[in-house]
Design an enzyme around this catalytic site. Structure first.
Site, PDB file in Angstrom:
ATOM      1  N   GLY A 113     -40.885  45.370 -18.535  1.00  0.00           N
ATOM      2  CA  GLY A 113     -40.659  46.148 -19.952  1.00  0.00           C
ATOM      3  C   GLY A 113     -39.350  47.006 -19.748  1.00  0.00           C
ATOM      4  O   GLY A 113     -38.422  47.051 -20.461  1.00  0.00           O
ATOM      5  N   THR A 164     -41.487  34.846 -11.065  1.00  0.00           N
ATOM      6  CA  THR A 164     -41.649  33.629 -11.734  1.00  0.00           C
ATOM      7  C   THR A 164     -40.654  33.765 -12.756  1.00  0.00           C
ATOM      8  O   THR A 164     -39.880  34.932 -13.261  1.00  0.00           O
ATOM      9  CB  THR A 164     -42.849  33.313 -12.498  1.00  0.00           C
ATOM     10  OG1 THR A 164     -43.045  34.751 -13.263  1.00  0.00           O
ATOM     11  CG2 THR A 164     -44.100  33.509 -11.438  1.00  0.00           C
ATOM     12  N   ASN A 191     -41.693  53.146 -24.804  1.00  0.00           N
ATOM     13  CA  ASN A 191     -41.869  54.248 -23.688  1.00  0.00           C
ATOM     14  C   ASN A 191     -42.381  55.417 -24.361  1.00  0.00           C
ATOM     15  O   ASN A 191     -42.722  56.293 -23.664  1.00  0.00           O
ATOM     16  CB  ASN A 191     -40.851  54.224 -22.692  1.00  0.00           C
ATOM     17  CG  ASN A 191     -39.555  55.172 -23.215  1.00  0.00           C
ATOM     18  OD1 ASN A 191     -39.233  55.044 -24.502  1.00  0.00           O
ATOM     19  ND2 ASN A 191     -39.034  55.666 -22.324  1.00  0.00           N
ATOM     20  N   SER A 241     -43.522  63.364 -14.947  1.00  0.00           N
ATOM     21  CA  SER A 241     -43.304  63.565 -16.303  1.00  0.00           C
ATOM     22  C   SER A 241     -44.009  65.011 -16.517  1.00  0.00           C
ATOM     23  O   SER A 241     -43.583  65.604 -17.168  1.00  0.00           O
ATOM     24  CB  SER A 241     -43.773  62.374 -17.119  1.00  0.00           C
ATOM     25  OG  SER A 241     -42.799  61.291 -17.224  1.00  0.00           O
ATOM     26  N   LYS A 301     -46.096  49.129 -21.433  1.00  0.00           N
ATOM     27  CA  LYS A 301     -44.819  49.251 -22.400  1.00  0.00           C
ATOM     28  C   LYS A 301     -44.725  48.049 -23.186  1.00  0.00           C
ATOM     29  O   LYS A 301     -44.084  48.299 -24.459  1.00  0.00           O
ATOM     30  CB  LYS A 301     -43.391  49.422 -21.566  1.00  0.00           C
ATOM     31  CG  LYS A 301     -43.308  50.677 -20.746  1.00  0.00           C
ATOM     32  CD  LYS A 301     -42.130  50.726 -20.021  1.00  0.00           C
ATOM     33  CE  LYS A 301     -41.895  52.151 -19.213  1.00  0.00           C
ATOM     34  NZ  LYS A 301     -40.599  52.116 -18.600  1.00  0.00           N
ATOM     35  N   GLY A 353     -36.768  42.033 -11.209  1.00  0.00           N
ATOM     36  CA  GLY A 353     -37.885  42.248 -11.991  1.00  0.00           C
ATOM     37  C   GLY A 353     -37.768  41.905 -13.240  1.00  0.00           C
ATOM     38  O   GLY A 353     -36.336  42.007 -14.008  1.00  0.00           O
TER      39      GLY A 353
END
Length: 269
Positions: A143, A166, A100, A30, A79, A140
């Site tokens: 966020g 989980t 974000n 970034s 996030k 996954g």
């Protein structure tokens, strides 16, 4: 010397600071990306990375506000946790439950989420793939996954399966979006569930949102097996550093179309 002169040209007493916060942050593209655009537009801004201890998020946000920072991006692992320290968030961020981008609007921190928009743009423009009526498997449940699920619902996909270490986090994610799930089949599986491999084999698009594959886990896969991969699938990794993650390398070997997170990063920015 030339580099020093160029840097000093960017930073003056009235230069406005933009930032990105996260941990780890050294891999982030970034700063280079935003500073290149700042220079191209001849703006009096500088964009800097801050490695923030997860135990010190509140102090970091207070410090950014006190320092007159105009806005900042938020990456892993903040996030979701950033929200309690903001004054307001927009509608997409509320539905997603993650932020974000934070903008200082007349002294108030206002949060936005552009991850999902960046993802949809990259899928359509770079992978040339429509999302409507597709079966999507997401690896996954953090966020970024929340942002993707919200945008996938807007794109009228047929089925979304979340595979996570989980189940609780993924179940909570779907429960928070239940009013918008009427026309979508959705499911949650634990990573070690034997049926995961079969489900992955039926997916049109498989998306890795985990940090497995990113430094310092370059030698790790987000799934236990890659034997399910086949040439009618698109495998997408939100990881962009390294450019070719182990997940995408294995997918390419098996004939899958592949896309990494670079185009999503640029689009969300």
């Amino acid at each position: 010397p030339d580099t020093l002169v160029n840097i000093m040209d960017l930073i003056r007493g009235d230069t406005t600071v933009l930032a990105v916060i996260g941990q780890p942050i050294t891999h982030s593209a970034s700063p280079a990306m935003h500073n290149a655009v700042i220079q191209q537009l001849n703006l009096n801004y500088i964009y800097v990375p801050f490695n923030v201890d997860p135990l010190c998020l509140e102090q970091a946000v207070l410090g950014l506000r006190a320092s007159g920072v105009k806005g900042f991006n938020v990456t892993v692992p903040f996030k979701e946790s950033i929200i309690e320290y903001l004054d307001d968030i927009d509608d997409d961020a509320k539905r997603i439950g993650a932020v974000n981008t934070v903008v200082n609007q007349e002294g108030r921190w206002v949060g936005f989420n552009t991850d999902g928009q960046g993802f949809v743009f990259s899928i359509k423009e770079h992978a040339h793939t429509a999302l409507a009526q597709k079966h999507i498997v997401i690896l996954g449940a953090g966020g970024t996954t929340r942002a993707l699920v919200w945008m996938l619902l807007k794109e009228s996909v047929a089925q979304i399966t979340i595979v996570n270490r989980t189940e609780d986090k993924a179940i909570t994610l779907f429960n928070s979006m239940k009013p918008f799930l009427q026309d979508v089949s959705y499911n949650v599986l634990q990573s070690d569930d034997p049926s995961v491999i079969d489900v992955l084999g039926t997916a049109d698009i498989v998306i890795n949102t985990t940090p497995l594959g990113m430094a310092p886990h370059e030698d790790k896969l987000p799934v236990s097996s890659v034997e399910w991969m086949h040439d009618s699938q698109l495998c997408y990794d939100v990881v962009y550093n390294p450019e070719h993650s182990l997940f995408l390398d294995e997918a390419k070997k098996r004939g899958c179309r592949t896309l990494n997170g670079t185009s999503m990063l640029a689009a969300q920015a």
